[in-house]
Write a protein that holds these residues in place. Structure first.
Motif, PDB file in Angstrom:
ATOM      1  N   UNK A   1       0.825  -1.204   0.000  1.00 43.08           N
ATOM      2  CA  UNK A   1       0.000   0.000   0.000  1.00 43.08           C
ATOM      3  C   UNK A   1       0.856   1.249   0.000  1.00 43.08           C
ATOM      4  N   UNK A   2       1.885   1.261   0.845  1.00 44.28           N
ATOM      5  CA  UNK A   2       2.813   2.400   0.873  1.00 44.28           C
ATOM      6  C   UNK A   2       3.474   2.599  -0.483  1.00 44.28           C
ATOM      7  N   UNK A   3       3.912   1.508  -1.086  1.00 42.76           N
ATOM      8  CA  UNK A   3       4.631   1.596  -2.352  1.00 42.76           C
ATOM      9  C   UNK A   3       3.733   2.077  -3.479  1.00 42.76           C
ATOM     10  N   UNK A   4       2.561   1.467  -3.636  1.00 39.86           N
ATOM     11  CA  UNK A   4       1.692   1.801  -4.761  1.00 39.86           C
ATOM     12  C   UNK A   4       1.125   3.218  -4.653  1.00 39.86           C
ATOM     13  N   UNK A   5       0.734   3.624  -3.437  1.00 45.81           N
ATOM     14  CA  UNK A   5       0.197   4.974  -3.283  1.00 45.81           C
ATOM     15  C   UNK A   5       1.269   6.041  -3.478  1.00 45.81           C
TER      16      UNK A   5
ATOM     17  N   UNK B   1       1.815   7.167   3.689  1.00 46.75           N
ATOM     18  CA  UNK B   1       2.415   6.216   4.626  1.00 46.75           C
ATOM     19  C   UNK B   1       1.611   6.169   5.928  1.00 46.75           C
ATOM     20  N   UNK B   2       1.215   7.343   6.423  1.00 49.37           N
ATOM     21  CA  UNK B   2       0.489   7.404   7.690  1.00 49.37           C
ATOM     22  C   UNK B   2      -0.926   6.844   7.538  1.00 49.37           C
TER      23      UNK B   2
ATOM     24  N   UNK C   1      10.966   1.785   3.579  1.00 51.35           N
ATOM     25  CA  UNK C   1      11.190   1.080   2.317  1.00 51.35           C
ATOM     26  C   UNK C   1      10.136   1.467   1.286  1.00 51.35           C
ATOM     27  N   UNK C   2       8.868   1.461   1.704  1.00 53.66           N
ATOM     28  CA  UNK C   2       7.806   1.830   0.782  1.00 53.66           C
ATOM     29  C   UNK C   2       7.927   3.265   0.320  1.00 53.66           C
ATOM     30  N   UNK C   3       8.302   4.163   1.236  1.00 58.50           N
ATOM     31  CA  UNK C   3       8.476   5.571   0.885  1.00 58.50           C
ATOM     32  C   UNK C   3       9.648   5.753  -0.064  1.00 58.50           C
TER      33      UNK C   3
END
Length: 288
Positions: free
Chosen positions: A103-107, A134-135, A182-184
């Motif tokens: 979710x973090x990565x795709x958004x 992220x939040x 990592x996602x960010x």
């Protein structure tokens, strides 16, 4: 009259200046705009399920259906071991971490393209937008984590499965920080590149799905040996998921050295991501 007006000293509350270097990150502005950050977090959560029938229940339905599918395909048909843990808990414990990362990565990866209208009208620190993603994703993680602990209680009291919760569970906030970073990091790198190379956006969903199968979500790390095990260990998410499973189920192969690799990898990727994001945001409106 004009002369007197020019001599008046005006103290501005905010001065907007163009960024002049790669390292001009203006981190203090993010804190100054913290109210806007929370408004974006609320917007992301409300807009995601505003016109749906089940609303936030999808946070529960999606991992439950995915877990059932994994049980049928990988446990019953493929008979992939789960290190002695109940398959439902094994798969769900991996999905909880994986869903937060994806979710973090795709958004975050569509930050520029999805918000170009806002970016072109008003000033605010552009990093606020990916940070808000992220939040807001933490809300879904919290709901799915509650589901996991409810299943843990069910298996403990009604099935008689014994678990060995240990002190490593206290490291969960730190693991979440690693996953979010990592996602960010990866997300803003992809978002920056897609401003010029639009076709990269088409690979995000497909690439994320492939990455899940390179992460020990549906299989334990002990399932592999030799070069395949080494390839799985290259994935920085592997130590995080293994440590999380070990903390709640007592299964998995957790090593401090592997987690240290993840920490270094995360710091480097986040640093590179912010550098590229900081450089691209000055001119992305010309190419979006």
């Amino acid at each position: 009259m004009n002369k007197d007006f020019e001599e008046i000293n005006v103290e501005w509350s905010l001065v907007i200046r163009p960024k002049t270097s790669w390292f001009d990150w203006q981190i203090a502005d993010i804190w100054r705009y913290r109210d806007l950050l929370m408004l974006f977090v609320r917007r992301d959560f409300v807009s995601a399920y505003k016109q749906t029938i089940l609303g936030p229940l999808w946070y529960l339905i999606q991992p439950l259906l995915t877990t059932v599918m994994f049980i049928v395909v990988f446990d019953r048909v493929a008979q992939i071991p789960t290190d002695g843990a109940p398959p439902a808990l094994f798969y769900l414990s991996g999905l909880v971490i994986w869903n937060y990362f994806s979710t973090c990565l795709t958004k975050t990866s569509v930050t520029f393209s999805a918000n170009s209208g806002i970016f072109g009208k008003v000033y605010f620190p552009r990093l606020i937008m990916p940070i808000s993603n992220i939040i807001s994703a933490l809300i879904g993680f919290g709901i799915q984590l509650m589901l996991l602990f409810v299943l843990l209680l069910y298996f403990y009291f009604f099935v008689g499965v014994q678990f060995s919760l240990n002190i490593y569970l206290l490291a969960l906030p730190f693991l979440l920080l690693l996953v979010a970073s990592l996602g960010l990091g990866f997300g803003i790198i992809i978002s920056s590149l897609t401003t010029k190379y639009r076709d990269l956006a088409n690979l995000i969903g497909f690439g994320t799905q492939l990455l899940m199968y390179a992460t020990p979500v549906i299989y334990p790390l002990s399932f592999f040996e030799g070069k395949y095990r080494s390839l799985i260990m290259i994935n920085p998410l592997t130590p995080i998921i293994e440590m999380f499973r070990f903390s709640i189920l007592g299964v998995g192969e957790f090593q401090v050295s592997s987690l240290l690799y993840t920490i270094i990898f995360t710091i480097v990727s986040l640093f590179i991501g912010i550098l590229i994001f900081n450089k691209i945001e000055k001119s992305f409106m010309d190419v979006v």
